[in-house]
Design a protein around this motif. Sequence first.
Motif, mmCIF file in Angstrom:
data_model
loop_
_atom_site.group_PDB
_atom_site.id
_atom_site.type_symbol
_atom_site.label_atom_id
_atom_site.label_comp_id
_atom_site.label_asym_id
_atom_site.label_seq_id
_atom_site.Cartn_x
_atom_site.Cartn_y
_atom_site.Cartn_z
ATOM 1 N N THR A 85 40.448 45.653 43.693
ATOM 2 C CA THR A 85 41.222 44.468 44.056
ATOM 3 C C THR A 85 40.857 43.390 43.039
ATOM 4 O O THR A 85 39.784 43.424 42.440
ATOM 5 C CB THR A 85 40.882 43.957 45.468
ATOM 6 O OG1 THR A 85 39.467 43.751 45.548
ATOM 7 C CG2 THR A 85 41.296 44.966 46.528
ATOM 8 N N THR A 86 41.764 42.464 42.828
ATOM 9 C CA THR A 86 41.464 41.353 41.932
ATOM 10 C C THR A 86 40.499 40.406 42.647
ATOM 11 O O THR A 86 40.290 40.502 43.860
ATOM 12 C CB THR A 86 42.757 40.613 41.546
ATOM 13 O OG1 THR A 86 43.435 40.219 42.736
ATOM 14 C CG2 THR A 86 43.683 41.514 40.745
ATOM 15 N N SER A 87 39.907 39.481 41.888
ATOM 16 C CA SER A 87 38.882 38.604 42.475
ATOM 17 C C SER A 87 39.436 37.727 43.587
ATOM 18 O O SER A 87 38.692 37.248 44.433
ATOM 19 C CB SER A 87 38.253 37.727 41.392
ATOM 20 O OG SER A 87 39.247 36.954 40.762
ATOM 21 N N ASP A 88 40.765 37.545 43.600
ATOM 22 C CA ASP A 88 41.352 36.758 44.699
ATOM 23 C C ASP A 88 41.835 37.652 45.848
ATOM 24 O O ASP A 88 42.586 37.217 46.712
ATOM 25 C CB ASP A 88 42.493 35.861 44.187
ATOM 26 C CG ASP A 88 43.553 36.641 43.408
ATOM 27 O OD1 ASP A 88 43.420 37.868 43.304
ATOM 28 O OD2 ASP A 88 44.506 36.013 42.912
ATOM 29 N N GLY A 89 41.392 38.929 45.838
ATOM 30 C CA GLY A 89 41.623 39.811 46.989
ATOM 31 C C GLY A 89 42.913 40.599 46.969
ATOM 32 O O GLY A 89 43.197 41.345 47.905
ATOM 33 N N LYS A 90 43.702 40.491 45.899
ATOM 34 C CA LYS A 90 44.972 41.222 45.852
ATOM 35 C C LYS A 90 44.745 42.647 45.372
ATOM 36 O O LYS A 90 43.858 42.911 44.571
ATOM 37 C CB LYS A 90 45.957 40.512 44.918
ATOM 38 C CG LYS A 90 46.456 39.191 45.468
ATOM 39 C CD LYS A 90 47.399 38.506 44.504
ATOM 40 C CE LYS A 90 47.804 37.137 45.027
ATOM 41 N NZ LYS A 90 48.233 36.229 43.974
ATOM 42 N N LYS A 91 45.603 43.561 45.857
ATOM 43 C CA LYS A 91 45.498 44.957 45.453
ATOM 44 C C LYS A 91 45.946 45.101 44.004
ATOM 45 O O LYS A 91 46.957 44.563 43.609
ATOM 46 C CB LYS A 91 46.374 45.825 46.369
ATOM 47 C CG LYS A 91 46.106 47.313 46.239
ATOM 48 C CD LYS A 91 46.919 48.073 47.276
ATOM 49 C CE LYS A 91 46.663 49.560 47.132
ATOM 50 N NZ LYS A 91 47.457 50.357 48.061
ATOM 51 N N MET A 92 45.157 45.837 43.230
ATOM 52 C CA MET A 92 45.484 46.020 41.818
ATOM 53 C C MET A 92 46.788 46.808 41.679
ATOM 54 O O MET A 92 46.994 47.802 42.356
ATOM 55 C CB MET A 92 44.349 46.787 41.136
ATOM 56 C CG MET A 92 44.456 46.842 39.651
ATOM 57 S SD MET A 92 44.322 45.207 38.923
ATOM 58 C CE MET A 92 44.604 45.590 37.227
ATOM 59 N N GLY A 93 47.650 46.355 40.787
ATOM 60 C CA GLY A 93 48.906 47.078 40.563
ATOM 61 C C GLY A 93 50.113 46.356 41.106
ATOM 62 O O GLY A 93 51.240 46.757 40.897
ATOM 63 N N LYS A 94 49.872 45.272 41.843
ATOM 64 C CA LYS A 94 50.991 44.491 42.378
ATOM 65 C C LYS A 94 51.040 43.133 41.677
ATOM 66 O O LYS A 94 50.011 42.555 41.356
ATOM 67 C CB LYS A 94 50.813 44.255 43.889
ATOM 68 C CG LYS A 94 50.719 45.541 44.707
ATOM 69 C CD LYS A 94 52.052 46.223 44.823
ATOM 70 C CE LYS A 94 51.949 47.457 45.716
ATOM 71 N NZ LYS A 94 53.208 48.182 45.791
ATOM 72 N N SER A 95 52.248 42.655 41.440
ATOM 73 C CA SER A 95 52.405 41.301 40.906
ATOM 74 C C SER A 95 53.367 40.552 41.812
ATOM 75 O O SER A 95 53.890 41.111 42.772
ATOM 76 C CB SER A 95 52.968 41.349 39.476
ATOM 77 O OG SER A 95 54.341 41.712 39.517
ATOM 78 N N ALA A 110 37.911 35.302 36.474
ATOM 79 C CA ALA A 110 36.753 36.048 36.970
ATOM 80 C C ALA A 110 36.868 37.553 36.749
ATOM 81 O O ALA A 110 35.864 38.275 36.814
ATOM 82 C CB ALA A 110 36.561 35.766 38.470
ATOM 83 N N ASP A 111 38.081 38.060 36.480
ATOM 84 C CA ASP A 111 38.284 39.500 36.345
ATOM 85 C C ASP A 111 38.289 39.982 34.894
ATOM 86 O O ASP A 111 38.302 41.192 34.652
ATOM 87 C CB ASP A 111 39.626 39.913 36.985
ATOM 88 C CG ASP A 111 39.611 39.786 38.497
ATOM 89 O OD1 ASP A 111 38.562 40.083 39.103
ATOM 90 O OD2 ASP A 111 40.640 39.381 39.073
ATOM 91 N N VAL A 112 38.274 39.067 33.939
ATOM 92 C CA VAL A 112 38.493 39.446 32.541
ATOM 93 C C VAL A 112 37.448 40.442 32.040
ATOM 94 O O VAL A 112 37.784 41.502 31.497
ATOM 95 C CB VAL A 112 38.544 38.197 31.627
ATOM 96 C CG1 VAL A 112 38.600 38.606 30.153
ATOM 97 C CG2 VAL A 112 39.757 37.345 31.973
ATOM 98 N N GLY A 113 36.163 40.136 32.225
ATOM 99 C CA GLY A 113 35.104 41.018 31.729
ATOM 100 C C GLY A 113 35.166 42.400 32.348
ATOM 101 O O GLY A 113 35.051 43.428 31.655
ATOM 102 N N ARG A 114 35.360 42.454 33.661
ATOM 103 C CA ARG A 114 35.425 43.733 34.384
ATOM 104 C C ARG A 114 36.617 44.565 33.915
ATOM 105 O O ARG A 114 36.507 45.765 33.689
ATOM 106 C CB ARG A 114 35.533 43.442 35.891
ATOM 107 C CG ARG A 114 35.557 44.665 36.775
ATOM 108 C CD ARG A 114 35.419 44.292 38.236
ATOM 109 N NE ARG A 114 36.454 43.386 38.700
ATOM 110 C CZ ARG A 114 37.180 43.602 39.806
ATOM 111 N NH1 ARG A 114 36.975 44.676 40.546
ATOM 112 N NH2 ARG A 114 38.092 42.729 40.181
ATOM 113 N N PHE A 115 37.778 43.913 33.754
ATOM 114 C CA PHE A 115 38.985 44.633 33.345
ATOM 115 C C PHE A 115 38.888 45.114 31.901
ATOM 116 O O PHE A 115 39.415 46.171 31.558
ATOM 117 C CB PHE A 115 40.220 43.754 33.538
ATOM 118 C CG PHE A 115 40.632 43.581 34.984
ATOM 119 C CD1 PHE A 115 39.921 44.190 36.018
ATOM 120 C CD2 PHE A 115 41.739 42.815 35.317
ATOM 121 C CE1 PHE A 115 40.287 44.030 37.341
ATOM 122 C CE2 PHE A 115 42.133 42.656 36.650
ATOM 123 C CZ PHE A 115 41.401 43.257 37.663
#
Length: 416
Positions: A231-241, A268-273
């Motif tokens: 999930t992204t750092s704001d809690g959204k499921k990855m793959g959805k926009s 907050a997700d840049v390094g992980r991604f």
Amino acid sequence: MTYHPKSDFMAVMMQRGFLADCTDYQGLDDAALKGGMPAYIGFDATAKSLHVGSLIQIMMLRWLQKTGGRPITLMGGGTTKVGDPSFRADERPLLTPAQIDDNIAGIKQVFSAYIDYNDGPSGAMMLNNAEWLDGLNYLDFLRDIGRHFSVNRMLAFESVKSRLDREQSLSFLEFNYMILQAYDFLELNRRYGCVLQMGGSDQWGNIVNGIDLTRRVLDHEIYGLTSPLLTTSDGKKMGKSASGAVWLNAEMLSPYEFWQFWRNTTDADVGRFLKLYTELPVEECDRLGALGGAEINDAKIVLAGEVTALLHGRAAAETAEATAREVFEKGGVGDDLPTLDLSEADVGDGISIVQLIVKAGLAKSGKEAKRLIAENGARIDDAPLTDAGLMLDAQALASPVKLSAGKKRHALVKLS
């Protein structure tokens, strides 16, 4: 747990954040050290393209091959006829064999961008579980395979338990899915020497089932490895926009829109991604991810460029970046923007701006488009759009019109 891997494969999985859990760290590490280790991930053909949510699995197969292993992409030509119930609130719609074959053809396009299919020791294999599932005799299957499964244990799996706890129907068809997936692992081990199944952490129960079945029937040692459910750092499921699924096939989502999805990554997700979705060294991913202020935007452009280059090629990534710079920095139109082509018949005596915003994919409904205009979030040719009743005729659309929703989403409308 702290485990210090000896194989390149396990080191990459752990250092880059791919590893959520593993059935036997030491055993899998030793198997990977031998070279040419066959490992698979299954992909059901429920749509004509995979979306970004599957990209972590595809990257795992890519790294497996880069570290000397042999990836198997298993297409679910058989299991798609049943549908995986894991963590779903409802039953999947059943597809016809023709629809499934059509979807598989679409999905295959993506894999070849990431992994190399050849006959060498680490050459990838594309397989379809219809090869062994379609010809199963039900009574023989029950006797030979079904007897190894405890219903009590199957009911305890979280994916099943969550459906039952919510008193949502779980059909017998779906209940069989975990047995079929376990049987896939058995057959892949028997036919191709496959010793590892990988998948998202929601597949843990299905993977363990396959390992148990293979040990019972063939007495072979095999392994399971899962990746975190992202999930992204704001809690959204990855793959959805905001505008829907982020598809991997170019005909379903343009390279520009794909690039833009990554450019819009939360700070907050840049390094992980970067670690998961690019091949930049881990130290560089950490350095870019730690940037602050305006510099983090440069890191996002690197992320978008690297991910897009892997899927669509370096030229497409550079074109997308150039288009973005033209749109954002110079207020230009940009040749590579998503485009809505209209015929004169579509326009008739005039077409409303609200309809155009919806047709261009910048809003899901007329209501949402009107709200966008009312909240000063819409622009036409970079000028504020304030009139929700605006009508455009063929003359107004003689040259392309640029529509914008917020600062980051744009589309062109033109007469074809």
